[in-house]
Design a protein around this motif. Structure first.
Motif, PDB file in Angstrom:
ATOM      1  N   UNK A 197      -4.469  -6.391   6.230  1.00 36.50           N
ATOM      2  CA  UNK A 197      -3.356  -5.458   6.432  1.00 36.50           C
ATOM      3  C   UNK A 197      -3.311  -4.428   5.313  1.00 36.50           C
ATOM      4  N   UNK A 198      -3.574  -4.864   4.086  1.00 40.91           N
ATOM      5  CA  UNK A 198      -3.603  -3.938   2.962  1.00 40.91           C
ATOM      6  C   UNK A 198      -4.737  -2.929   3.114  1.00 40.91           C
ATOM      7  N   UNK A 199      -5.888  -3.398   3.563  1.00 39.97           N
ATOM      8  CA  UNK A 199      -7.017  -2.481   3.776  1.00 39.97           C
ATOM      9  C   UNK A 199      -6.674  -1.429   4.807  1.00 39.97           C
ATOM     10  N   UNK A 200      -5.979  -1.839   5.845  1.00 38.71           N
ATOM     11  CA  UNK A 200      -5.597  -0.903   6.903  1.00 38.71           C
ATOM     12  C   UNK A 200      -4.564   0.114   6.436  1.00 38.71           C
ATOM     13  N   UNK A 201      -3.808  -0.243   5.399  1.00 34.68           N
ATOM     14  CA  UNK A 201      -2.775   0.663   4.903  1.00 34.68           C
ATOM     15  C   UNK A 201      -3.345   1.860   4.147  1.00 34.68           C
ATOM     16  N   UNK A 202      -4.508   1.671   3.504  1.00 31.45           N
ATOM     17  CA  UNK A 202      -4.977   2.723   2.619  1.00 31.45           C
ATOM     18  C   UNK A 202      -4.259   2.637   1.286  1.00 31.45           C
ATOM     19  N   UNK A 203      -4.302   3.706   0.478  1.00 36.23           N
ATOM     20  CA  UNK A 203      -3.698   3.638  -0.857  1.00 36.23           C
ATOM     21  C   UNK A 203      -2.187   3.851  -0.858  1.00 36.23           C
ATOM     22  N   UNK A 204      -1.567   3.341  -1.923  1.00 36.46           N
ATOM     23  CA  UNK A 204      -0.162   3.619  -2.262  1.00 36.46           C
ATOM     24  C   UNK A 204       0.799   3.326  -1.122  1.00 36.46           C
ATOM     25  N   UNK A 205       0.827   2.075  -0.669  1.00 32.73           N
ATOM     26  CA  UNK A 205       1.737   1.677   0.402  1.00 32.73           C
ATOM     27  C   UNK A 205       2.881   0.849  -0.152  1.00 32.73           C
ATOM     28  N   UNK A 255     -12.351 -13.203  -1.093  1.00 38.49           N
ATOM     29  CA  UNK A 255     -12.942 -11.941  -1.543  1.00 38.49           C
ATOM     30  C   UNK A 255     -11.873 -10.976  -2.041  1.00 38.49           C
ATOM     31  N   UNK A 256     -12.247 -10.142  -2.982  1.00 36.74           N
ATOM     32  CA  UNK A 256     -11.302  -9.213  -3.591  1.00 36.74           C
ATOM     33  C   UNK A 256     -10.651  -8.331  -2.536  1.00 36.74           C
ATOM     34  N   UNK A 257      -9.325  -8.256  -2.597  1.00 40.70           N
ATOM     35  CA  UNK A 257      -8.577  -7.331  -1.754  1.00 40.70           C
ATOM     36  C   UNK A 257      -8.283  -6.073  -2.569  1.00 40.70           C
ATOM     37  N   UNK A 258      -7.730  -5.065  -1.925  1.00 38.72           N
ATOM     38  CA  UNK A 258      -7.433  -3.825  -2.627  1.00 38.72           C
ATOM     39  C   UNK A 258      -6.414  -4.044  -3.739  1.00 38.72           C
ATOM     40  N   UNK A 259      -6.627  -3.378  -4.848  1.00 37.79           N
ATOM     41  CA  UNK A 259      -5.686  -3.490  -5.965  1.00 37.79           C
ATOM     42  C   UNK A 259      -4.366  -2.775  -5.684  1.00 37.79           C
ATOM     43  N   UNK A 260      -4.286  -2.036  -4.588  1.00 39.64           N
ATOM     44  CA  UNK A 260      -3.005  -1.416  -4.198  1.00 39.64           C
ATOM     45  C   UNK A 260      -1.983  -2.458  -3.783  1.00 39.64           C
ATOM     46  N   UNK A 261      -2.407  -3.698  -3.620  1.00 35.07           N
ATOM     47  CA  UNK A 261      -1.452  -4.775  -3.319  1.00 35.07           C
ATOM     48  C   UNK A 261      -0.533  -5.082  -4.495  1.00 35.07           C
ATOM     49  N   UNK A 262      -0.839  -4.555  -5.654  1.00 39.36           N
ATOM     50  CA  UNK A 262      -0.030  -4.829  -6.846  1.00 39.36           C
ATOM     51  C   UNK A 262       1.239  -3.990  -6.835  1.00 39.36           C
ATOM     52  N   UNK A 263       2.088  -4.266  -5.856  1.00 39.45           N
ATOM     53  CA  UNK A 263       3.372  -3.565  -5.746  1.00 39.45           C
ATOM     54  C   UNK A 263       4.437  -4.545  -5.287  1.00 39.45           C
ATOM     55  N   UNK A 264       5.679  -4.229  -5.576  1.00 45.74           N
ATOM     56  CA  UNK A 264       6.778  -5.159  -5.326  1.00 45.74           C
ATOM     57  C   UNK A 264       6.889  -5.506  -3.842  1.00 45.74           C
ATOM     58  N   UNK A 265       7.093  -6.770  -3.559  1.00 43.22           N
ATOM     59  CA  UNK A 265       7.363  -7.223  -2.196  1.00 43.22           C
ATOM     60  C   UNK A 265       6.171  -7.704  -1.427  1.00 43.22           C
ATOM     61  N   UNK A 266       4.952  -7.447  -1.920  1.00 46.26           N
ATOM     62  CA  UNK A 266       3.773  -7.867  -1.152  1.00 46.26           C
ATOM     63  C   UNK A 266       3.641  -9.388  -1.126  1.00 46.26           C
ATOM     64  N   UNK A 267       4.145 -10.060  -2.154  1.00 40.12           N
ATOM     65  CA  UNK A 267       4.136 -11.518  -2.132  1.00 40.12           C
ATOM     66  C   UNK A 267       5.047 -12.087  -1.064  1.00 40.12           C
ATOM     67  N   UNK A 268       6.184 -11.416  -0.804  1.00 39.36           N
ATOM     68  CA  UNK A 268       7.078 -11.842   0.270  1.00 39.36           C
ATOM     69  C   UNK A 268       6.391 -11.690   1.626  1.00 39.36           C
TER      70      UNK A 268
END
Length: 470
Positions: free
Chosen positions: A445-453, A402-415
């Motif tokens: 974890x991304x959902x729990x972070x909220x925006x711009x993490x 299922x779609x996760x938050x698009x805020x995951x599109x930031x450097x290092x989240x793949x690591x």
């Protein structure tokens, strides 16, 4: 989203599989009309919640998806709702004609100037394979522009079910999509998934289909055994490289995802938290602990000769491996020939293309097709990551996420993702299941972070995501 207590409700069916499943229901005593009533009235429940007694317009097409629309409209009318139907054309199936005859409200023609609060799109369903005609496209977009909220029944019109392709440019975005009977691939694949809004499923009695793809859901995690110790919970070896920050980030994420011991193999202990053990020196000398249960290689590895050597040494360790980032670009088929332990690869689109070239694949087909082809050719579990992550195993198992938050599109989240998956592998979860669990935990974890993490903030939320599964 998936119903873990009823696993068959998490299955994803192709158009052909869905037709066979519906026919199986009919063969055992149901009928098209009965199934239409079940599906339409189930969808009407969701439309009713959204409309909250406001005006509803149902756009009905010529086929059975249009028939579902007439059932929805009648169910809302029976409840006292304000509903009208716009018929794009005459009904062309017996079930759709029967449903239209049972509707006791007003049916308007395609030229009607309908407007209201909620538009329900029942123009075409999952069997569509060609673009909407100019007239149908104009009708859909005109009505969409004159309603505040949009609901798609089964799929938005103009979407190809099995691939997630948009058959027309400029299709509207929906607030809610109500799947009928089973999930379809288009609910989870880009670009169609971006049009769907919230997803809901109406069961109609479809039974489990052998070999069907699944929606990856929350893992079932238990606390360590009362006599557990760090090695029994799993020792993960994280192989660093020329860019040490990425491997460190993966190691921090891994600490919160279940492994009992995370050890970083790097050239320096500088800037490393005190609770991460760092082994320095020649990798061939230090990566010899027979207590290792998994190894992660790739984040920050680099692509030079030394990186190739470190990758070869890591893959020579006779334990499960997770291969990410630079290691995916360096990976060659011969490196896996001698491996008996499972290997998980986590490519983004560019890395997926590089792996396809390495394994002499043409990259044809949908994203699930490509992931499965690579899994079978390489023997690896493939996590084709992105906004529409797909997980494939060499034995043909397939999961969409299922779609996760698009805020995951930031450097290092793949690591972070690589570290979480590797931690689940180290905890002795089978490779395919560990990949599914890791992707879910990453999204939670991304959902729990909220925006711009940041990636570091994401890694810090992994333990909280794991706790949600206990």
């Amino acid at each position: 989203m998936p119903h873990t207590e009823f696993p068959h409700l998490a299955q994803i069916l192709t158009v052909a599989q869905m037709r066979e499943a519906e026919q199986a229901l009919i063969d055992t005593g149901s009928s098209v009309d009965t199934l239409m009533q079940i599906a339409g009235r189930g969808a009407a429940d969701w439309v009713w919640r959204m409309s909250a007694h406001r005006k509803v317009t149902v756009l009905c097409g010529p086929g059975n998806n249009g028939g579902d629309g007439y059932v929805i409209a009648e169910a809302i009318r029976e409840r006292g709702g304000h509903v009208e139907v716009v018929a794009a054309t005459e009904s062309r199936t017996d079930a759709a004609r029967n449903a239209r005859a049972l509707f006791g409200g007003q049916v308007l023609g395609p030229d009607a100037g309908a407007h209201g609060d909620v538009l329900v799109d029942c123009l075409f369903g999952s069997g569509l394979t060609r673009p909407l005609s100019d007239d149908h496209f104009a009708l859909l977009t005109r009505l969409a522009a004159h309603h505040r909220h949009l609901v798609a029944v089964d799929l938005p019109s103009g979407v190809q079910s099995d691939s997630g392709m948009l058959l027309n440019e400029g299709l509207p975005r929906y607030d809610l999509t109500v799947a009928l009977g089973a999930w379809k691939f288009a609910h989870f694949l880009m670009p169609s998934a971006a049009k769907m809004g919230t997803l809901r499923l109406v069961p109609i009695g479809v039974t489990p289909v052998e070999g069907a793809a699944q929606v990856s859901g929350a893992p079932q995690v238990s606390a360590p055994a009362v006599d557990a110790h760090k090695y029994r919970r799993g020792l993960l070896a994280v192989v660093g490289g020329g860019m040490p920050g990425a491997a460190l980030l993966a190691a921090i994420a891994a600490q919160g995802a279940g492994a009992g011991y995370v050890k970083l193999f790097a050239e320096s202990k500088r800037n490393v938290p005190t609770d991460i053990v760092v082994e320095t020196g020649a990798l061939s000398e230090v990566l010899t602990d027979d207590r290792n249960s998994a190894v992660l290689v790739g984040p920050g590895l680099g692509r030079d000769g030394e990186a190739r050597e470190r990758l070869a040494i890591a893959l020579a360790d006779p334990v499960a491996a997770v291969v990410d980032a630079d290691a995916l670009v360096l990976l060659a088929p011969h490196a896996l020939v001698e491996r008996a332990a499972p290997t998980v690869a986590t490519p983004h689109e560019g890395e997926l293309v590089a792996l396809e070239r390495s394994f002499e694949l043409d990259g044809a087909g949908s994203r699930p097709d490509r992931a499965l082809a690579l899994a079978r050719a390489s023997g690896m579990v493939i996590v084709a990551k992105g906004p529409d992550t797909v997980i494939a195993a060499p034995d043909g198992r397939l999961a969409c996420v299922p779609r996760a938050t698009s805020w995951l599109s930031t450097a290092g989240t793949g690591d972070v993702l690589a570290g979480v998956i590797a931690s689940r592998v180290a905890a002795r979860v089978p490779a395919y299941e560990a990949a599914c669990e890791g992707v879910w935990l990453h999204g939670e974890a991304a959902r729990l972070c909220g925006p711009a993490f940041t990636a570091g903030q994401l890694a810090a939320k992994v333990p909280e995501a794991l706790a949600a599964c206990l």
